[in-house]
Design an enzyme around this catalytic site. Structure first.
Site, short mmCIF file in Angstrom:
data_model
loop_
_atom_site.label_atom_id
_atom_site.label_comp_id
_atom_site.label_asym_id
_atom_site.label_seq_id
_atom_site.Cartn_x
_atom_site.Cartn_y
_atom_site.Cartn_z
CD GLU A 163 -2.87 -1.33 2.26
OE1 GLU A 163 -4.08 -1.51 2.06
OE2 GLU A 163 -2.38 -1.30 3.41
C1 ACM Z 1 -2.07 -5.57 4.02
O1 ACM Z 1 -3.14 -6.08 4.36
N1 ACM Z 1 -1.99 -4.26 3.82
C2 ACM Z 1 -0.88 -6.37 3.82
#
Ligand code: ACM
Length: 551
Positions: free
Chosen positions: A361
């Site tokens: 992310e």
């Molecule tokens: C995640 O769930 N951001 C690895």
């Protein structure tokens, strides 16, 4: 010529004989049948009775119910250690721990001794076992003479002792003496067992909410019941930094002081972390520490604003649950000096082979800069003597000299990146969010947890295959991991409600042979675990999918 009455009685006699033969055959079949996982051939023992091998979670490779009454623990039962060589001291420690666990509920002394004649529980290192037994396989037999566990390694013996506990009545899990306890009997059985996958993990997010050393150790206790062998600790995120790093005191002075919701949080000293590692190791779990880079780094940037490309201080504390808004400056040398220091210290404190660098992310960095960053940090991990692990976004940077193990959580069109990385030598841990994320709600109306990856009931957690969920080359899946993110979970009691009963479903996917995968049998076996959790003092969510016995 027989009278009608005599004829009728002959017919009834014949019927009785046929019925008797059928009953005897059925009884014999029940005694000697080889149970596949989920087999249900024996009549259930009452709540206080011994547990037969078809009740074990995760299901073993093979188990055969033996003839006879099995073995009953008593005041005279010794734990006997057999074997030669330098590993015997470790086997003795396993024996001492087993004895200690059995002493508490039963009150029996369980003397630990070297070999010797007589009945008891024998732990035997046996180099003559077939090589396929592997590093974690074991054999367990129980009969009137006692219980014998054999393995090639201490880890195998330890795992065999976990199975032994499941063969005893549920009250064996009690941490306090069980007054008027049941007969402490092990049914006659022969078990042969080894895992499907080498990596069977669970993750705890101690960044969104901090959990104390004792609470993490309690979490490890739950994992150890189900032969989980890796504990992944998500140590850093936007809301907190949870581990002391020498020379970087602001990380914990600032980043250790808050968490989601604005409560005080906390952090581990090096000694605290070593204690968690020790406690896990004693239970044959390896700690995988994660420092999430370059995103999920708001706590770092609050402590050291110069690591942000803008150089400006971040709002602190951050107590919300948004993701994707923070990143270390991917190009600055000061940033690589920082990551190098952190990685060197975490590697120094961690005996296990893996160090997780996150990589998920990251929304504010161009793909090329991101890949170069992950490669460089991966090389730092390798230089510190560890294998870098990354979430599946790091796939473009995986391969020789970089990330060696990918944690697959979010395909989103990136499966080809993962296949390409496998082509360059990477392996994969399967943590698909829609199946393994233990913070997902069981159903939409469930009060705890989140829903962004869907809802996950027990059946859904159980009903998939790590090898084929996505199209991957054979042999590229190293194992399965169940992450527990804690945005909505702030107490150990709440962790329990999300963990149990779903953890055993994922543990069985990691351990048990694919051929025996069977929801109907699994839910029956799982139902019996509830009494064990109650005896141990663990909470669990009584999902209606599972046929829990009436109290
Ligand atoms: C995640 O769930 N951001 C690895």
């Amino acid at each position: 010529m027989p009278t009608p009455i005599a004829g009728l009685s002959a017919w009834v006699r014949g019927l009785l004989i046929v019925l008797a033969v059928l009953l005897l055959a059925a009884a014999g079949f029940g005694l000697h049948r080889v149970f596949g996982p989920g087999g249900t051939a024996t009549a259930p023992a009452g709540p206080a009775g011994p547990r037969t091998a078809d009740r074990i979670v995760p299901a073993p490779l093979a188990a055969t119910a033996g003839p006879g009454p099995g073995y009953r623990l008593s005041e005279r039962t010794a734990v006997r250690v057999e074997g030669a060589g330098e590993q015997v001291a470790e086997v003795r420690r396993i024996a001492e721990r087993l004895a200690d666990e059995l002493r508490r509920p039963t009150g029996y002394p369980f003397e630990v001794t070297d070999g010797g004649p007589g009945d008891g529980i024998r732990l035997v290192l046996d180099p003559a076992l077939p090589a396929e037994t592997g590093a974690e396989g074991y054999r367990l037999t129980a009969d009137a003479e006692g219980v014998r566990i054999t393995a090639l390694t201490p880890a195998g013996l330890h795992l065999g002792t976990r199975t032994l506990r499941q063969l005893l009545p549920p009250q064996i899990e009690s941490r306090v003496p069980v007054t008027a306890g049941p007969p402490w009997s092990v049914a006659a059985v022969s078990v042969e067992d080894r895992p499907r996958y080498a990596y069977r993990g669970a993750m705890l997010d101690v960044a969104r909410h901090f959990f104390t050393v004792a609470e993490v150790e309690g979490f490890i206790d739950r994992l150890a019941l189900y032969k989980i062998n890796y504990l992944h600790l998500h140590l850093t995120d936007d809301q907190g930094w949870r581990i002391e790093i020498p020379g970087r005191p602001a990380l914990t002075a600032v980043g250790g002081g808050s968490e989601v919701g604005g409560t005080p949080g906390g952090f581990y000293t090096a000694a605290d972390y070593r204690e968690i590692v020790r406690y896990a190791q004693e239970r044959y779990l390896t700690v995988v520490p994660e420092i999430d880079l370059p995103g999920h780094s708001n706590a770092v940037l609050a402590a050291y604003p110069e690591l942000d490309c803008t150089g400006s201080a971040r709002p602190w504390p951050y107590t919300g649950i948004e993701v994707g808004f923070s990143t270390l400056c991917p190009a600055g040398e000061a940033v690589f000096a920082f990551t190098g220091e952190v990685i060197a210290e975490i590697a120094r404190l961690t005996p296990g082979p893996y160090l997780h660098i996150g990589g998920d992310e990251v929304r504010a960095v161009a793909p090329e800069a991101y890949r170069d960053f992950v490669r460089r940090v991966g090389a730092q991990v390798l230089a510190a003597g560890k294998t870098p692990v990354g979430w599946n976004q790091t796939a473009p940077a995986a391969g020789p000299g970089g990330v060696g193990l990918l944690q697959y959580w979010d395909g989103k069109g990136r499966d080809q990146d993962v296949r390409d990385a496998i082509g360059r030598g990477a392996k994969v841990i399967m943590s698909p969010a829609g199946r393994t994320y233990l913070d997902m709600k069981y159903e939409a109306s469930y009060p705890l947890g989140l829903r962004w990856a869907g809802t996950i009931d027990v059946r859904s957690a159980y009903s998939w295959d790590p090898d084929t969920l996505i199209d991957l080359p054979a042999g590229s899946v190293l194992g399965v991991e169940a992450p527990l993110w804690t945005e909505t979970l702030d107490t150990p009691e709440r962790l329990d409600l999300m963990l149990l009963p779903r953890l055993p479903a994922l543990a069985e996917l990691g351990w048990s042979p694919k051929a025996g995968h069977d929801w109907t049998g699994f839910r029956q076996r799982l139902a019996e675990q509830g009494a064990r959790w109650t005896a141990a003092g663990f909470g669990y969510e009584k999902r209606s999918e599972i046929p829990w016995p009436a109290p």
